[in-house]
Design an enzyme around this catalytic site. Structure first.
Site, PDB file in Angstrom:
ATOM      1  N   SER A   1      14.063 -30.311   4.890  1.00 52.29           N
ATOM      2  CA  SER A   1      13.591 -29.480   5.989  1.00 52.29           C
ATOM      3  C   SER A   1      13.229 -30.381   7.156  1.00 52.29           C
ATOM      4  O   SER A   1      12.838 -31.534   6.953  1.00 52.29           O
ATOM      5  CB  SER A   1      12.349 -28.690   5.560  1.00 52.29           C
TER       6      SER A   1
ATOM      7  N   TYR B   1       3.765 -27.376   2.046  1.00 56.28           N
ATOM      8  CA  TYR B   1       5.214 -27.317   2.235  1.00 56.28           C
ATOM      9  C   TYR B   1       5.732 -28.617   2.845  1.00 56.28           C
ATOM     10  O   TYR B   1       6.715 -29.194   2.354  1.00 56.28           O
ATOM     11  CB  TYR B   1       5.580 -26.123   3.130  1.00 56.28           C
TER      12      TYR B   1
END
Length: 192
Positions: free
Chosen positions: A119, A132
């Site tokens: 990501s 995250y």
């Protein structure tokens, strides 16, 4: 599939994985379906062995399980269980899948590639996503370590680090106009 590759579609969601397999099969090559919880080491080992046995080996693996699933929480409100679930969902699943298939590729003498979905938040941080961002930062470093160790076996390991992406898991989050607008404003093309 359109290039003649045999595809194994693996997911914890039996309905979703069948839909993906149907899309792959429509491209001209049948896809097999396997359900698996990729945070369960025994299940991943069995799945990887079964896929490799059915195909007579595996030369490309894409690890794409994970995501934030809209789990936004301020650091001070983050609890150990929530932290562990996010690490399992993103980092542990990537480790298990990469390890199981890499071991099989090495045993079979197969050169190939492992592509892991990371990501943009492996590099930058957004508020209320410490768990995250940490998990995806771990994926980034895991990919680097795997690439170094697996190079001698002619296995390439790379990461793809997308930005905000509309998925079933993010649909609820990005359906909120203020969240969608904030994310789109941070993207050079101005869209998810």
């Amino acid at each position: 599939a359109a290039q003649g590759n045999r595809i194994a579609c693996v997911d914890i969601d039996a309905d979703g994985v069948r839909e993906t397999a149907e899309m792959a099969s429509a491209q001209g090559n049948d896809a097999i379906v396997r359900t698996c919880d990729v945070t369960d080491w025994a299940a991943v080992q069995a799945m990887a062995a079964g896929v490799a046995d059915e195909f007579g080996g595996v030369d490309v693996v894409v690890t794409s399980a994970g995501g934030s699933a809209g789990d936004v929480v301020h650091f001070l409100d983050l609890d150990p269980e929530r932290w562990a679930r996010m690490i399992d969902r993103n980092l542990t699943s990537t480790f298990y899948t990469g390890l199981a298939f890499a071991r099989r590729m090495v045993a079979d003498g197969t050169a190939g590639a492992i592509v892991c979905i990371s990501s943009q938040l492996s590099e930058v941080v957004r508020p209320a996503l410490a768990h995250y961002c940490s998990s995806k930062g771990g994926v980034r470093q895991l990919v680097r370590a795997m690439a170094v160790d697996l190079a001698e076996h002619d296995i390439r390991v790379n990461a793809v680090a997308p930005g905000p992406t509309w998925t079933p898991g993010t649909q609820e989050l990005f359906s909120r106009p203020e969240v969608r607008a904030r994310n789109e404003a941070s993207i050079p093309m101005g869209r998810l």
